[in-house]
Design a protein around this motif. Structure first.
Motif, PDB file in Angstrom:
ATOM      1  N   THR A   1       0.729  -1.145  -0.072  1.00  0.00           N
ATOM      2  CA  THR A   1       0.145  -0.034  -0.007  1.00  0.00           C
ATOM      3  C   THR A   1       0.899   1.221   0.070  1.00  0.00           C
ATOM      4  OG1 THR A   1      -1.376  -1.256   1.143  1.00  0.00           O
ATOM      5  CG2 THR A   1      -1.995   1.166   1.251  1.00  0.00           C
ATOM      6  N   GLN A   2       1.787   1.319   0.771  1.00  0.00           N
ATOM      7  CA  GLN A   2       2.836   2.419   0.874  1.00  0.00           C
ATOM      8  C   GLN A   2       3.375   2.601  -0.414  1.00  0.00           C
ATOM      9  OE1 GLN A   2       4.124   4.368   3.783  1.00  0.00           O
ATOM     10  NE2 GLN A   2       2.135   3.665   4.404  1.00  0.00           N
ATOM     11  N   SER A   3       3.932   1.546  -1.065  1.00  0.00           N
ATOM     12  CA  SER A   3       4.607   1.757  -2.431  1.00  0.00           C
ATOM     13  C   SER A   3       3.500   2.284  -3.508  1.00  0.00           C
ATOM     14  CB  SER A   3       5.339   0.527  -2.874  1.00  0.00           C
ATOM     15  OG  SER A   3       5.926   0.030  -1.816  1.00  0.00           O
ATOM     16  N   ILE A   4       2.556   1.560  -3.372  1.00  0.00           N
ATOM     17  CA  ILE A   4       1.516   2.180  -4.240  1.00  0.00           C
ATOM     18  C   ILE A   4       1.327   3.604  -4.161  1.00  0.00           C
ATOM     19  CG2 ILE A   4      -1.041   1.808  -5.054  1.00  0.00           C
ATOM     20  CD1 ILE A   4      -0.782  -1.204  -4.504  1.00  0.00           C
ATOM     21  N   GLU A   5       0.769   3.853  -2.876  1.00  0.00           N
ATOM     22  CA  GLU A   5       0.547   5.255  -2.671  1.00  0.00           C
ATOM     23  C   GLU A   5       1.555   6.307  -3.097  1.00  0.00           C
ATOM     24  OE1 GLU A   5      -0.820   5.444   1.349  1.00  0.00           O
ATOM     25  OE2 GLU A   5      -2.604   4.718   0.774  1.00  0.00           O
TER      26      GLU A   5
ATOM     27  N   HIS B   1       4.866  -0.077 -14.660  1.00  0.00           N
ATOM     28  CA  HIS B   1       4.884  -1.584 -14.873  1.00  0.00           C
ATOM     29  C   HIS B   1       4.859  -2.111 -13.380  1.00  0.00           C
ATOM     30  CE1 HIS B   1       5.637  -3.992 -17.940  1.00  0.00           C
ATOM     31  NE2 HIS B   1       6.017  -5.082 -17.259  1.00  0.00           N
ATOM     32  N   GLN B   2       5.649  -1.206 -12.382  1.00  0.00           N
ATOM     33  CA  GLN B   2       5.891  -1.505 -10.973  1.00  0.00           C
ATOM     34  C   GLN B   2       4.523  -1.139 -10.239  1.00  0.00           C
ATOM     35  OE1 GLN B   2       8.994   0.926  -9.340  1.00  0.00           O
ATOM     36  NE2 GLN B   2       9.034  -0.273  -7.626  1.00  0.00           N
ATOM     37  N   LEU B   3       3.907  -0.347 -10.761  1.00  0.00           N
ATOM     38  CA  LEU B   3       2.751  -0.096  -9.977  1.00  0.00           C
ATOM     39  C   LEU B   3       1.472  -0.908 -10.363  1.00  0.00           C
ATOM     40  CD1 LEU B   3       0.937   2.060  -8.442  1.00  0.00           C
ATOM     41  CD2 LEU B   3       0.328   3.355 -10.706  1.00  0.00           C
TER      42      LEU B   3
ATOM     43  N   LYS C   1       3.178  10.409  -6.973  1.00  0.00           N
ATOM     44  CA  LYS C   1       4.246  10.756  -8.016  1.00  0.00           C
ATOM     45  C   LYS C   1       3.478  11.092  -9.205  1.00  0.00           C
ATOM     46  CE  LYS C   1       8.619  10.124 -10.057  1.00  0.00           C
ATOM     47  NZ  LYS C   1       9.289   9.117 -10.824  1.00  0.00           N
ATOM     48  N   GLY C   2       2.772   9.979  -9.763  1.00  0.00           N
ATOM     49  CA  GLY C   2       1.984  10.177 -10.749  1.00  0.00           C
ATOM     50  C   GLY C   2       1.103  11.469 -11.033  1.00  0.00           C
TER      51      GLY C   2
END
Ligand code: UTP
Ligand code: MN
Length: 590
Positions: free
Chosen positions: A549-553, A570-572, A558-559
């Motif tokens: 969740t942290q990484s997604i947020e 890709h990562q997202l 950033k997006g």
């Protein structure tokens, strides 16, 4: 640090029973599945020191001390890690691995002890056999040291010449290296190697188990320096060692200990029947010295010259002692008349004379107030405040409440206040003592730490994680960092050694920055011991979800500001997919 193979340490730990070993030092009482005792590392009346036979670890809920049997011995006997391993190995009749090999960069300590013992024997032999030994014997005689005392302290003689020791060891490469590491030989800028001790009386310094760890050498004539000491080496640390400790303990049960400054003082007092004496090794008294001394006796008498330097050194000894003054312990300060040292005093006035001088030693209150009165600023506008503010930080460090109160009463008197009037000052100064206590409360348990903690305490549950594909996959990633990397390493260790137990597991992290965390987590208790396998799986799922969740947020945020690179996109997507999967996996298992 010398490398001792971890398999050897594992083996030692599995042969050692923590309860049995600690029982040799403390009286353990059974309490449920555990054993309890009063903690040896802080003063207490009700036992909060717990030993767990199943995990083979201990923990004190009072002061926070914790670890396995290796930690216990290191703390309790003030031994280094290699010394502890060696002692345990000795107890089990095992010889240390690689005893006779020496590696180029990190020589194992056992060969160093061997070398030092050989040096010790060599120098003692020179005192008996060397053609010029009569100079040394004459010198000792003239200083009143008998052959018997010399023998008891294993006094030796380093003859004149640059290479007596080197020749004795036949200058082979391995031994020269060891002689350099132990400081027995020196290499100059021209790469020439020569003996450190030449034309000196040698006093071997032995550790608590009787092993020679270094030397002090006194010039026989007027050579400078008067005393030459071994440098700090892997086996010799001046701040932790005291000259004469081994000999004093061998002579009698210790009822008190006099701490003096010189080698000759120790010998001379011992010669006059005062055997409970040690000397610092040309360094100031350290906290470690004081702790070590209090392990063996509850009465310390520091003996210093009466001059300004002596008083300064005594004050330093007082500072190092305050926090160690638990109930039943005392320190006193003995100041010798100008121009005398313990050696000259006992030579002139005998045992009786020295004992009398010892009777006059100042107690802590007398010395403390005398010193503070002399050092407060007499021009201060408010001398009363100055006195209180100077004294309180010292008094506050004393753990013995009765002694502390006594000193507070004296302070009030000297400041011409009632004890009640002093109280607000005491309260204000309080935090100084509080911060000195070891931080021992339960640490914050994040889901990740819960995972680490359960796994440390129940290593066989690694199999549960392994059977869970998504968790196993996550744990196999090579880019984990911090505590996530820690859980990965513990997990891998558990899988590789299915029989490993808690104390062996934590041992692997001894020289790792995470060691304290690992020992604390190994002792963490949980609200419920039920379904630990489930708790373990849930906690790790929880952590992974949180991280996802942290990484997604972060990526989404950033997006919103700028466009994501193709890799980031890709990562997202991968993260969102993984998150869905973890969520469904987590709900399956609950
Ligand atoms: P002292 O100078 O008081 O010597 O040093 P002493 O013990 O009375 O020696 P004698 O009686 O002249 O033989 C006390 C201690 O300080 C350290 C030594 O540990 C010594 O025992 N010291 C002193 C040194 O390390 N180097 C020195 O040059 C002098
Ligand atoms: Mn002297």
């Amino acid at each position: 640090m010398a490398l001792i193979p971890s398999d050897f340490i594992d083996d030692l730990l599995s042969r050692t029973d923590i309860v049995e070993t600690i029982q040799q030092h403390l009286t353990l009482k059974k309490a449920g599945a555990n054993f309890v005792a009063c903690c040896p590392f802080h003063h207490e009346k009700t036992p909060s020191f717990n030993v767990s036979p199943s995990k083979q670890i201990y923990k004190c809920f009072g002061c926070g001390a914790s670890g396995n049997i290796i930690s216990f011995i290191m703390e309790y006997e003030h031994l280094t890690f290699p010394e502890t391993i060696e002692q345990l190995a000795e107890q089990h009749g095992l010889s240390m691995p690689n005893k006779n090999q020496s590696s180029t960069t990190q020589p194992h300590v056992a060969p160093l002890y061997d070398t030092l013992e050989q040096c010790n024997r060599f120098y003692q032999l020179q005192l008996r056999r060397h053609s010029e030994a009569s100079i040394a014997i004459e010198y000792l005689k003239q200083r009143g040291i008998t052959g018997e005392t010399a023998q008891r302290f294993q006094v030796g003689f380093a003859p004149r010449g640059w290479d007596n020791l080197l020749k004795f060891f036949k200058e082979d490469n391995h031994t020269v290296k060891r002689l350099l590491t132990t400081g027995m030989a020196i290499k100059n800028e021209k790469q020439r190697v020569y003996d450190r001790f030449r034309h000196r009386i040698l006093f071997p310094i032995r550790n608590r188990t009787g092993k020679t760890i270094g030397f002090g050498g006194r010039a026989i004539g007027d050579e400078q320096p008067k005393y030459l000491n071994s440098p700090e080496t892997p086996v010799f640390h001046k701040g932790r060692e005291l000259y004469g400790m081994y000999e004093a303990r061998k002579a009698s049960a210790l009822t008190e200990m006099v701490i003096v400054e010189g080698y000759m003082d120790v010998l001379s007092l011992a010669q006059h029947g005062i055997t409970q004496v040690v000397a610092t090794l040309g360094t100031a008294v350290t906290k470690e010295h004081v702790q070590l001394l209090f392990r063996y006796t509850s009465k310390l008498i520091f003996c210093f010259d009466g001059d300004a330097a002596g008083r300064k050194a005594a004050w330093r000894a007082l500072e190092q002692s305050l926090a160690e003054l638990h109930e039943g312990r005392s320190v006193r300060f003995m100041f010798l008349p100008e121009g005398e040292d313990p050696d000259s005093l006992v030579q002139a006035q005998g045992q009786e004379g020295f004992k009398q001088a010892q009777q006059q030693a100042q107690d802590i209150a007398t010395f403390l107030f005398e010193h503070i009165q002399q050092h407060i600023n007499t021009y201060a506008v408010d001398q009363q405040a100055e006195l209180i503010q100077t004294a309180l930080p010292f008094i506050n460090q004393i753990p013995n409440a009765i002694l502390q109160e006594l000193l507070l009463e004296q302070l009030a008197q000297q400041a011409k206040l009632s004890r009640t009037q002093l109280q607000p000052w005491v309260k204000q100064a309080q935090p100084a003592t509080l911060t000195q206590q070891k931080n021992n409360t339960n640490i914050a348990l994040s889901p990740l730490r819960t995972t680490i903690s359960i796994l440390l305490q129940h290593p066989t549950l690694a199999a549960t994680l392994q059977s869970n594909t998504s968790l196993h996959t996550w744990l196999q990633q090579s880019n984990l960092t911090g505590e996530a990397k820690l859980i990965k390493q513990i997990y891998e260790r558990c899988l590789a050694y299915p029989d490993i137990h808690t104390s062996q597991l934590i041992e692997r992290w001894r020289n790792h920055p995470g060691f304290d965390l690992v020992t604390q987590l190994a002792e963490q208790s949980f609200p419920s011991d039920a379904q630990l396998a489930q708790q373990l799986v849930d906690a790790l799922h929880h952590h992974i979800q949180y991280m996802q969740t942290q990484s997604i947020e972060t990526l989404l945020a950033k997006g919103r500001q700028q466009s994501l690179t193709p890799e980031e996109q890709h990562q997202l997507q991968a993260l969102i997919r993984a998150q869905k999967q973890t969520k469904s996996k987590a709900s399956e298992t609950t």
